[in-house]
Design a protein around this motif. Structure first.
Motif, PDB file in Angstrom:
ATOM      1  N   CYS A  18       0.854  -1.198   0.000  1.00  0.00           N
ATOM      2  CA  CYS A  18       0.000   0.000   0.000  1.00  0.00           C
ATOM      3  C   CYS A  18       0.890   1.249   0.000  1.00  0.00           C
ATOM      4  O   CYS A  18       1.781   1.381   0.843  1.00  0.00           O
ATOM      5  N   ARG A  23       4.549   5.355   2.841  1.00  0.00           N
ATOM      6  CA  ARG A  23       4.944   6.704   3.294  1.00  0.00           C
ATOM      7  C   ARG A  23       5.445   6.654   4.739  1.00  0.00           C
ATOM      8  O   ARG A  23       6.463   7.249   5.081  1.00  0.00           O
ATOM      9  N   ILE A  44      -5.717  -7.639   2.362  1.00  0.00           N
ATOM     10  CA  ILE A  44      -6.730  -6.802   1.685  1.00  0.00           C
ATOM     11  C   ILE A  44      -7.791  -7.664   0.985  1.00  0.00           C
ATOM     12  O   ILE A  44      -8.861  -7.169   0.625  1.00  0.00           O
ATOM     13  N   LEU A  62      -6.594   1.448   5.422  1.00  0.00           N
ATOM     14  CA  LEU A  62      -5.361   1.392   6.206  1.00  0.00           C
ATOM     15  C   LEU A  62      -4.315   2.253   5.507  1.00  0.00           C
ATOM     16  O   LEU A  62      -4.455   2.510   4.315  1.00  0.00           O
ATOM     17  N   PRO A  63      -3.304   2.744   6.176  1.00  0.00           N
ATOM     18  CA  PRO A  63      -2.823   2.348   7.492  1.00  0.00           C
ATOM     19  C   PRO A  63      -3.602   2.995   8.644  1.00  0.00           C
ATOM     20  O   PRO A  63      -4.186   4.061   8.504  1.00  0.00           O
TER      21      PRO A  63
HETATM   22  N1  LIG Z   1      -6.372   8.546   2.373  1.00  0.00           N
HETATM   23  C1  LIG Z   1      -5.963   7.299   2.961  1.00  0.00           C
HETATM   24  C2  LIG Z   1      -6.020   6.210   1.929  1.00  0.00           C
HETATM   25  C3  LIG Z   1      -5.790   4.834   2.500  1.00  0.00           C
HETATM   26  C4  LIG Z   1      -6.156   3.721   1.522  1.00  0.00           C
HETATM   27  O1  LIG Z   1      -6.894   3.955   0.547  1.00  0.00           O
HETATM   28  N2  LIG Z   1      -5.636   2.529   1.766  1.00  0.00           N
HETATM   29  C5  LIG Z   1      -5.978   1.374   0.943  1.00  0.00           C
HETATM   30  C6  LIG Z   1      -4.802   0.454   0.747  1.00  0.00           C
HETATM   31  S1  LIG Z   1      -3.615   1.136  -0.329  1.00  0.00           S
HETATM   32  C7  LIG Z   1      -7.010   0.549   1.655  1.00  0.00           C
HETATM   33  O2  LIG Z   1      -6.940   0.360   2.849  1.00  0.00           O
HETATM   34  N3  LIG Z   1      -7.939   0.008   0.897  1.00  0.00           N
HETATM   35  C8  LIG Z   1      -8.927  -0.891   1.409  1.00  0.00           C
HETATM   36  C9  LIG Z   1     -10.129  -0.206   1.952  1.00  0.00           C
HETATM   37  O3  LIG Z   1     -10.265   1.026   1.826  1.00  0.00           O
HETATM   38  O4  LIG Z   1     -10.959  -0.930   2.526  1.00  0.00           O
HETATM   39  C10 LIG Z   1      -4.560   7.475   3.553  1.00  0.00           C
HETATM   40  O5  LIG Z   1      -3.819   8.345   3.068  1.00  0.00           O
HETATM   41  O6  LIG Z   1      -4.198   6.774   4.517  1.00  0.00           O
END
Ligand SMILES: N[C@@H](CCC(=O)N[C@@H](CS)C(=O)NCC(=O)O)C(=O)O
Length: 272
Positions: A18, A23, A44, A62-63
């Motif tokens: 991810c 970051r 995921i 996440l995170p």
């Molecule tokens: N804006 C959030 C975006 C986090 C995000 O989209 N994470 C993805 C993984 S790359 C995730 O968890 N996706 C699964 C979900 O949203 O259920 C951040 O910067 O932390």
């Protein structure tokens, strides 16, 4: 004999590969703190467990960071600031208020920049691809102008890999999927020369090597055929984000994303 146990440490729940988690990993690496935080890997491809949703109030993204007393923070940019303020030395963000403001200004575009790349890779309508290509180039063009305005002859926004670089590098690494699935490259044109120099240096930075191009191209195959966040593309039983078989043991996916969806066997996700 007294038994000593390790002091409690913050925990980060994350999804491997991810960009938003990377970051945090990069910032910790820059501070020499990678081992001061425990990383717990979530899958995921299956629903988030109830105990995790209880911590986040139902948010699945996440995170997520949980501090030593059980307090929870989400959103990668928020977590970056928290780490920067909680572990101030060595500083990664600028100290000068104007420079800090410039960092923030550059970071305001990270969301639309990321979306432009993800929309482009997920698109399966050939007639939309030129527009998506142009939209991504516009973002690179904006970054080029910004870097040229504030540090025309340098590499980074300021004098070293700093907070904007922490924020953008994982996204630019994910965009390796665009090279494979769309043939996208930055044009060798003076209008992109400054951002190309910055991008190349970001991708090569020693503290940003948590993922590889091969890993991204293989794991993000499902995005390239329109299925994001661990969803299954039509006709498939296994996600390209599955932990097994390990991505190293799988072949490079085909790049013809507009014509068909590769099978589980073709992707090395099950025995042929
Ligand atoms: N804006 C959030 C975006 C986090 C995000 O989209 N994470 C993805 C993984 S790359 C995730 O968890 N996706 C699964 C979900 O949203 O259920 C951040 O910067 O932390």
């Amino acid at each position: 004999m007294t038994q000593t146990s390790d002091p409690p440490r913050p925990v980060i729940y994350h999804i491997p590969v991810c960009p938003f988690s990377q970051r945090v990993e990069i910032l910790l690496a820059l501070k020499g703190l990678r081992d001061s935080v425990t990383f717990k890997v979530m899958d995921i491809t299956v629903p988030r467990p109830d105990w995790l949703l209880a911590k986040t109030g139902g948010v699945t993204a996440l995170p997520v960071l949980e501090d030593e007393s059980g307090r929870v923070l989400r959103e990668s940019l928020v977590i970056l600031r928290y780490i920067e303020e909680r572990f101030p030395e060595p500083a990664v963000a600028r100290a000068d208020p104007y420079e800090r403001a410039l960092e923030r200004l550059m970071i305001t575009r990270e969301g639309p920049f990321g979306m432009a790349g993800y929309r482009y890779v997920m698109n399966r309508d050939r007639s939309a691809s030129d527009g998506l290509h142009t939209a991504l180039l516009d973002h690179y063009g904006w970054l080029d102008s910004f870097l040229r305005a504030h540090n025309p002859d340098g590499i980074w926004l300021f004098d070293r890999f700093g907070l904007p670089e922490v924020v953008y590098t994982p996204l630019m690494m994910r965009f390796w999927f665009l090279e494979h699935y769309e043939g996208f490259t930055l044009p060798s044109d003076p209008a992109f020369a400054r951002v190309a120099r910055w991008r190349d240096a970001c991708l090569a930075h020693p503290h940003a090597q948590q993922v590889t191009r091969e890993e991204i191209v293989k794991l993000y195959y499902d995005y390239a055929v329109g299925a994001g966040n661990g969803a299954l593309p039509e006709g498939r039983q296994r996600s390209s984000f599955a932990f097994t078989p390990h991505w190293r043991d799988r072949p490079l996916p085909p790049s013809d994303k507009y014509d068909r969806i590769a099978t589980d066997a073709e992707l090395g996700l099950i025995a042929p």
